[in-house]
Design an enzyme around this catalytic site. Structure first.
Site, PDB file in Angstrom:
ATOM      1  CD  GLN A   1      -2.905   1.422   2.113  1.00  8.34           C
ATOM      2  OE1 GLN A   1      -2.381   1.625   3.204  1.00  8.34           O
ATOM      3  NE2 GLN A   1      -4.206   1.553   1.915  1.00  8.34           N
TER       4      GLN A   1
ATOM      5  NE  ARG B   1      -8.562   0.000   2.618  1.00  9.65           N
ATOM      6  CZ  ARG B   1      -8.498  -0.122   3.939  1.00  9.65           C
ATOM      7  NH1 ARG B   1      -7.667   0.622   4.653  1.00  9.65           N
ATOM      8  NH2 ARG B   1      -9.259  -0.991   4.569  1.00  9.65           N
TER       9      ARG B   1
ATOM     10  CE1 TYR C   1      -3.032   9.309   7.417  1.00 13.13           C
ATOM     11  CE2 TYR C   1      -4.341   7.486   6.573  1.00 13.13           C
ATOM     12  CZ  TYR C   1      -3.695   8.121   7.622  1.00 13.13           C
ATOM     13  OH  TYR C   1      -3.725   7.569   8.879  1.00 13.13           O
TER      14      TYR C   1
ATOM     15  N   GLY D   1      -9.862  -6.715   8.268  1.00 13.11           N
ATOM     16  CA  GLY D   1      -8.760  -6.043   8.934  1.00 13.11           C
ATOM     17  C   GLY D   1      -8.458  -6.663  10.277  1.00 13.11           C
ATOM     18  NE  ARG D   2      -9.380  -2.141  14.617  1.00 17.72           N
ATOM     19  CZ  ARG D   2      -9.186  -1.366  15.694  1.00 17.72           C
ATOM     20  NH1 ARG D   2      -9.580  -1.769  16.878  1.00 17.72           N
ATOM     21  NH2 ARG D   2      -8.625  -0.190  15.561  1.00 17.72           N
TER      22      ARG D   2
HETATM   23  C1  8OZ Z   1      -4.244   3.467  12.090  1.00 14.37           C
HETATM   24  C2  8OZ Z   1      -3.205   4.184  12.665  1.00 14.37           C
HETATM   25  C3  8OZ Z   1      -2.365   4.903  11.850  1.00 14.37           C
HETATM   26  C4  8OZ Z   1      -2.557   4.922  10.480  1.00 14.37           C
HETATM   27  C5  8OZ Z   1      -5.144   4.312   7.822  1.00 14.37           C
HETATM   28  C6  8OZ Z   1      -2.771   4.113   7.609  1.00 14.37           C
HETATM   29  O1  8OZ Z   1      -6.113   4.580   8.541  1.00 14.37           O
HETATM   30  C7  8OZ Z   1      -3.788   4.205   8.423  1.00 14.37           C
HETATM   31  C8  8OZ Z   1      -3.601   4.203   9.902  1.00 14.37           C
HETATM   32  C9  8OZ Z   1      -4.440   3.485  10.726  1.00 14.37           C
HETATM   33  O2  8OZ Z   1      -5.262   4.152   6.612  1.00 14.37           O
END
Ligand code: 8OZ
Length: 370
Positions: free
Chosen positions: A97, A231, A184, A326-327
């Site tokens: 990723q 994503r 992000y 995920g988790r």
């Molecule tokens: C949890 C903590 C820090 C970063 C994301 C890359 O939410 C993360 C992330 C998740 O996509």
């Protein structure tokens, strides 16, 4: 009828099942270098149809948290090569990723202590994680960013392109997933809450989607579209992100992506790691998938967030091709087998999610060992 446990093609790969390990940040890469422990962790989970690596910074500027891995130095690439070799040794497949955090960073994590970069100089009301020399860590508010000059944007596209090439050639990944989600950099450009630009990269939906689409075209050209996914998270509030009209925005995005021949689109439904419905932010994911198909896309539709076996099977019936967990993959290295057997799932230890060593990382047992 589609089954979670049947083989399915993804680009030129053949996946043994439709179960994907979602990207999961674990903060166990000091100096941004993947470790042998990380190789063990990913290899333990290689029975997934596809593994997606934790988010990996494409440049130092793209870094936003302590101890997350990178992909821009030789030692980082060598570290990842150990990971991909270990996964391939167990018969698995793994994408990397590709991550640029944009404003979700801190001056202490940036080159020369500079401000993080963003579409506009608006601070995210969110926190990041810093560690001190003695190893102790703390949550801190993200720093005020500076707005990227339009002349810097081709460089960002190049950074994604180079990272994709290095991921596949030097680091041995089977493909890459561009991180366009969770507030992000690319999501900041997409959404009105973070983007107040007045140039060709702000204002209208096509303008706000421009940077993501330029990145996707460059990365697809570089490594082949069949090795590239993206994503997206239309309505997540993660990292203080919001858009005033996400349905129209993402309708445009997926229609434009449809012509690229990507391996997959990966959609987080609802709040990342939280509820599948976000108050005040309704969204029709079926309409989004249909828009993508109507525009001629042939790739896989991957869904994520809060899935269990029953919900995953229903999603396949409704048109999804892959389901990312995920988790559950953190505490169940043999998740595929457990889902197949309808076996109980081990609970997650939240205290060991971010940072640390083997505890809560590589010591979750498989069913027959437990
Ligand atoms: C949890 C903590 C820090 C970063 C994301 C890359 O939410 C993360 C992330 C998740 O996509």
């Amino acid at each position: 009828m589609k089954s979670l446990f049947e083989p399915v093609p993804l680009g030129k790969l053949q996946l043994p099942n439709r179960i994907v390990m979602a990207p999961l940040t674990r903060n166990r890469a000091p100096e941004a270098i993947p470790t042998p422990l990380m190789a063990q962790y990913y290899a333990q989970r290689a029975a997934a149809g596809l593994l997606i690596s934790e988010a990996t910074a494409i440049t130092h500027q793209g870094q936003g948290y302590a101890d997350v891995p990178g992909l821009y130095g030789t030692e980082q690439l060598d570290g990842w090569r150990r990971v991909t070799d270990a996964v391939h040794g167990q018969g698995g497949r793994i994408f990397c990723q590709l991550w640029h955090v944009g404003r979700v960073s801190h001056v202490d994590l940036q080159p020369h202590g500079q401000k993080p970069v963003a579409p506009s100089a608006i601070t995210a009301k969110t926190k990041t994680w810093l560690t001190k020399a003695d190893g102790s860590g703390s949550f801190v508010a993200t720093s005020e960013p500076r707005a990227l000059d339009v002349g810097e944007l081709p460089g960002i596209v190049q950074d994604f392109r180079h990272a994709a090439r290095h991921a596949v050639t030097s680091a041995g990944f089977d493909g890459v997933e561009v991180h366009g989600a969770n507030g992000y950099l690319l999501d900041q450009f997409l959404k009105t809450g973070a983007n107040q630009r007045r140039d060709d990269y702000g204002g209208s939906i096509p303008n706000r989607a421009r940077l993501l689409l330029e990145v996707m075209r460059a990365v697809a050209e570089e490594v082949g579209a069949e090795r590239v996914g993206v994503r997206l998270s239309p309505v997540t509030p993660a990292n203080d992100i919001v858009d005033e009209n996400p349905q129209a925005l993402f309708d445009h995005v997926v229609r434009e992506l449809a012509g690229l021949g990507l391996a997959y689109v990966h959609v987080i439904e609802g709040a990342t790691g939280g509820p599948r419905e976000v108050e005040g932010r309704p969204f029709d994911y079926g309409a989004l998938r249909q828009a993508w198909r109507d525009a001629g896309a042939k790739g896989a539709w991957m869904v994520n967030n809060g899935y269990d076996r029953r919900l995953a099977e229903r999603a396949l019936e409704q048109g999804a091709d892959l389901v990312a967990f995920g988790r559950p993959f953190i505490s169940n290295p043999d998740l595929v087998e457990r889902l197949r057997a309808n076996a109980p799932l081990a609970a997650i230890d939240k205290a060991t999610l971010y940072g640390g060593g083997a505890k809560g990382y590589t010591d979750y047992p498989a069913l027959q060992q437990g």
